[in-house]
Design a protein around this motif. Structure first.
Motif, PDB file in Angstrom:
ATOM      1  N   ARG A   1       0.810  -1.209   0.000  1.00  0.00           N
ATOM      2  CA  ARG A   1       0.000   0.000   0.000  1.00  0.00           C
ATOM      3  C   ARG A   1       0.848   1.265   0.000  1.00  0.00           C
ATOM      4  O   ARG A   1       0.314   2.363   0.023  1.00  0.00           O
ATOM      5  CB  ARG A   1      -0.929   0.024   1.222  1.00  0.00           C
ATOM      6  CG  ARG A   1      -2.016  -1.039   1.188  1.00  0.00           C
ATOM      7  CD  ARG A   1      -2.980  -0.827   2.349  1.00  0.00           C
ATOM      8  NE  ARG A   1      -2.275  -0.917   3.614  1.00  0.00           N
ATOM      9  CZ  ARG A   1      -2.626  -0.224   4.707  1.00  0.00           C
ATOM     10  NH1 ARG A   1      -3.615   0.617   4.654  1.00  0.00           N
ATOM     11  NH2 ARG A   1      -1.976  -0.385   5.838  1.00  0.00           N
TER      12      ARG A   1
ATOM     13  N   SER B   1      -7.647  -2.046  -8.664  1.00  0.00           N
ATOM     14  CA  SER B   1      -8.445  -0.986  -8.057  1.00  0.00           C
ATOM     15  C   SER B   1      -8.647  -1.186  -6.564  1.00  0.00           C
ATOM     16  O   SER B   1      -9.259  -0.347  -5.904  1.00  0.00           O
ATOM     17  CB  SER B   1      -9.817  -0.910  -8.737  1.00  0.00           C
ATOM     18  OG  SER B   1     -10.547  -2.110  -8.545  1.00  0.00           O
ATOM     19  N   GLY B   2      -8.133  -2.277  -6.008  1.00  0.00           N
ATOM     20  CA  GLY B   2      -8.245  -2.506  -4.580  1.00  0.00           C
ATOM     21  C   GLY B   2      -9.463  -3.283  -4.168  1.00  0.00           C
ATOM     22  O   GLY B   2      -9.822  -3.307  -2.984  1.00  0.00           O
ATOM     23  N   PHE B   3     -10.134  -3.963  -5.123  1.00  0.00           N
ATOM     24  CA  PHE B   3     -11.331  -4.720  -4.807  1.00  0.00           C
ATOM     25  C   PHE B   3     -11.099  -6.229  -4.872  1.00  0.00           C
ATOM     26  O   PHE B   3     -12.053  -6.997  -4.978  1.00  0.00           O
ATOM     27  CB  PHE B   3     -12.475  -4.321  -5.751  1.00  0.00           C
ATOM     28  CG  PHE B   3     -13.075  -2.991  -5.400  1.00  0.00           C
ATOM     29  CD1 PHE B   3     -14.223  -2.911  -4.635  1.00  0.00           C
ATOM     30  CD2 PHE B   3     -12.468  -1.813  -5.812  1.00  0.00           C
ATOM     31  CE1 PHE B   3     -14.775  -1.683  -4.289  1.00  0.00           C
ATOM     32  CE2 PHE B   3     -13.005  -0.578  -5.467  1.00  0.00           C
ATOM     33  CZ  PHE B   3     -14.165  -0.510  -4.707  1.00  0.00           C
TER      34      PHE B   3
ATOM     35  N   ARG C   1     -13.401  -7.668  -0.130  1.00  0.00           N
ATOM     36  CA  ARG C   1     -12.376  -6.640  -0.331  1.00  0.00           C
ATOM     37  C   ARG C   1     -13.006  -5.471  -1.081  1.00  0.00           C
ATOM     38  O   ARG C   1     -13.617  -5.655  -2.139  1.00  0.00           O
ATOM     39  CB  ARG C   1     -11.216  -7.215  -1.153  1.00  0.00           C
ATOM     40  CG  ARG C   1     -10.022  -6.287  -1.338  1.00  0.00           C
ATOM     41  CD  ARG C   1      -9.169  -6.276  -0.118  1.00  0.00           C
ATOM     42  NE  ARG C   1      -7.965  -5.465  -0.305  1.00  0.00           N
ATOM     43  CZ  ARG C   1      -7.195  -5.081   0.696  1.00  0.00           C
ATOM     44  NH1 ARG C   1      -7.482  -5.426   1.931  1.00  0.00           N
ATOM     45  NH2 ARG C   1      -6.122  -4.353   0.476  1.00  0.00           N
ATOM     46  N   GLY C   2     -12.880  -4.262  -0.556  1.00  0.00           N
ATOM     47  CA  GLY C   2     -13.438  -3.100  -1.228  1.00  0.00           C
ATOM     48  C   GLY C   2     -12.611  -1.860  -0.981  1.00  0.00           C
ATOM     49  O   GLY C   2     -12.347  -1.488   0.162  1.00  0.00           O
ATOM     50  N   ASP C   3     -12.178  -1.214  -2.061  1.00  0.00           N
ATOM     51  CA  ASP C   3     -11.415   0.033  -1.964  1.00  0.00           C
ATOM     52  C   ASP C   3     -10.207  -0.124  -1.033  1.00  0.00           C
ATOM     53  O   ASP C   3      -9.950   0.706  -0.155  1.00  0.00           O
ATOM     54  CB  ASP C   3     -12.327   1.156  -1.467  1.00  0.00           C
ATOM     55  CG  ASP C   3     -11.729   2.536  -1.730  1.00  0.00           C
ATOM     56  OD1 ASP C   3     -10.823   2.625  -2.583  1.00  0.00           O
ATOM     57  OD2 ASP C   3     -12.167   3.506  -1.088  1.00  0.00           O
ATOM     58  N   SER C   4      -9.474  -1.217  -1.211  1.00  0.00           N
ATOM     59  CA  SER C   4      -8.250  -1.515  -0.455  1.00  0.00           C
ATOM     60  C   SER C   4      -8.505  -1.697   1.038  1.00  0.00           C
ATOM     61  O   SER C   4      -7.610  -1.504   1.860  1.00  0.00           O
ATOM     62  CB  SER C   4      -7.190  -0.418  -0.674  1.00  0.00           C
ATOM     63  OG  SER C   4      -6.815  -0.357  -2.033  1.00  0.00           O
ATOM     64  N   GLU C   5      -9.730  -2.074   1.395  1.00  0.00           N
ATOM     65  CA  GLU C   5     -10.086  -2.329   2.785  1.00  0.00           C
ATOM     66  C   GLU C   5     -10.833  -3.659   2.875  1.00  0.00           C
ATOM     67  O   GLU C   5     -11.489  -4.081   1.918  1.00  0.00           O
ATOM     68  CB  GLU C   5     -11.000  -1.219   3.331  1.00  0.00           C
ATOM     69  CG  GLU C   5     -10.406   0.172   3.289  1.00  0.00           C
ATOM     70  CD  GLU C   5      -9.467   0.453   4.435  1.00  0.00           C
ATOM     71  OE1 GLU C   5      -8.721   1.451   4.356  1.00  0.00           O
ATOM     72  OE2 GLU C   5      -9.474  -0.323   5.419  1.00  0.00           O
TER      73      GLU C   5
ATOM     74  N   THR D   1     -13.995  -5.266   4.294  1.00  0.00           N
ATOM     75  CA  THR D   1     -15.271  -4.675   4.670  1.00  0.00           C
ATOM     76  C   THR D   1     -16.310  -5.755   4.913  1.00  0.00           C
ATOM     77  O   THR D   1     -16.318  -6.793   4.250  1.00  0.00           O
ATOM     78  CB  THR D   1     -15.771  -3.744   3.537  1.00  0.00           C
ATOM     79  OG1 THR D   1     -14.769  -2.749   3.291  1.00  0.00           O
ATOM     80  CG2 THR D   1     -17.071  -3.053   3.926  1.00  0.00           C
TER      81      THR D   1
ATOM     82  N   GLU E   1     -15.707  -1.380   8.421  1.00  0.00           N
ATOM     83  CA  GLU E   1     -14.338  -1.472   7.921  1.00  0.00           C
ATOM     84  C   GLU E   1     -13.475  -2.130   8.991  1.00  0.00           C
ATOM     85  O   GLU E   1     -13.476  -1.711  10.145  1.00  0.00           O
ATOM     86  CB  GLU E   1     -13.795  -0.088   7.571  1.00  0.00           C
ATOM     87  CG  GLU E   1     -14.482   0.548   6.372  1.00  0.00           C
ATOM     88  CD  GLU E   1     -13.897   1.905   6.024  1.00  0.00           C
ATOM     89  OE1 GLU E   1     -13.027   2.376   6.790  1.00  0.00           O
ATOM     90  OE2 GLU E   1     -14.310   2.485   5.013  1.00  0.00           O
TER      91      GLU E   1
ATOM     92  N   THR F   1      -5.740  -4.054   7.039  1.00  0.00           N
ATOM     93  CA  THR F   1      -6.159  -3.807   5.663  1.00  0.00           C
ATOM     94  C   THR F   1      -5.359  -4.546   4.592  1.00  0.00           C
ATOM     95  O   THR F   1      -5.895  -4.784   3.503  1.00  0.00           O
ATOM     96  CB  THR F   1      -6.103  -2.303   5.358  1.00  0.00           C
ATOM     97  OG1 THR F   1      -4.788  -1.819   5.618  1.00  0.00           O
ATOM     98  CG2 THR F   1      -7.098  -1.548   6.226  1.00  0.00           C
TER      99      THR F   1
END
Length: 259
Positions: free
Chosen positions: A20, A183-185, A204-208, A210, A232, A236
């Motif tokens: 990251r 894209s981090g998903f 996995r969503g937006d590099s988090e 969830t 969240e 991560t």
């Protein structure tokens, strides 16, 4: 002064920070000053305060059960801490030089006693700094018995197994067809967790990482589903310790500890 060879371990870890870019993100504020050169007392004091805050925050972070996963991470952290110690030594002696300059410019006076105290502190730090090479060498020799997941899919699979029969891995790609989404998903897979008659989705969503409750989903005309709220989780990274992520899920859902 300490042998400089031991200090390369944290530098190597920084160069390998490809997940990251968190090392660069955290350090960027300091580099705004250091890259152009410190030019005035305001910037000098700012650097000293930033260092103090970082040291305090690190002490708090290391109190956490999941602060570090592997001996390699311990080695990198210890190398950086000892490097800070070497920096403290250099800074204490530089402060004494600064006091001498201020006295010579008649901006203060009678600095001898103060400089003597600072030099005594520097001598103590220098003694402690001498333990760095041997300490880092011992840490380097520790075996790593844990193999962390290589990607998001491996982590999801491991977490599903840790959560037991109430968790189901839902896969949306064929065997061997997994590819990390830039894209981090992640790969689009999820773990469905049944708790108190409700189903939660870990994904996995937006590099988090969830979690969303399935009943909260609002179907959209295009076939997608939106959620007004979600949880969240920490950690991560996609290469996190599976037990760490599973523990965070249990905490979020107030599940009993794993036996």
């Amino acid at each position: 002064m300490c042998d400089e060879n031991w200090s390369t371990h944290w530098m190597t870890y920084e160069d390998a920070d490809t997940d990251r870019g968190i090392v660069h993100d955290v350090c960027n504020g300091i580099r705004l000053i250091t890259d152009t050169g410190v030019g005035d007392p305001v910037e000098t004091v700012a650097l000293s305060i930033a260092g103090a805050e970082a040291a305090e925050a690190l002490a708090q972070a290391l109190e956490g059960e999941w602060a570090l996963y592997t001996p390699g991470q311990v080695t990198a952290t210890a190398s950086a801490v000892f490097s800070q110690l070497e920096g403290v030594l250099a800074n204490l002696r530089a402060l004494n030089t600064t006091l001498s300059r201020m006295e010579a410019r008649r901006e203060t006076a009678f600095t001898g006693a103060a400089r003597e105290r600072v030099e005594h502190a520097a001598a103590a730090v220098e003694f402690a700094c001498g333990f760095a090479p041997a300490a880092i060498s011992e840490l380097q020799s520790l075996p790593q018995l844990l193999e962390l997941p290589a990607d998001a899919h491996e982590l999801l699979t491991a977490v599903a197994g840790l959560l037991g029969p109430d968790a189901e891995l839902r896969t949306f790609h064929g065997v061997g067809a997994y590819q990390e989404d830039d894209s981090g998903f992640g790969c689009g897979c999820e773990v469905l967790i049944t708790h108190d008659g409700e189903v939660w989705s870990l994904h996995r969503g937006d590099s988090e990482w969830t979690m969303t409750r399935e009943n909260d989903g609002k179907p959209q005309p295009d076939g997608s589903t939106t959620y007004a709220s979600w949880i969240e989780l920490t950690p991560t990274p996609t290469t996190s310790h599976p037990q760490h992520l599973a523990a965070e899920i249990r905490r979020a859902l107030a599940l009993p500890p794993q036996r």
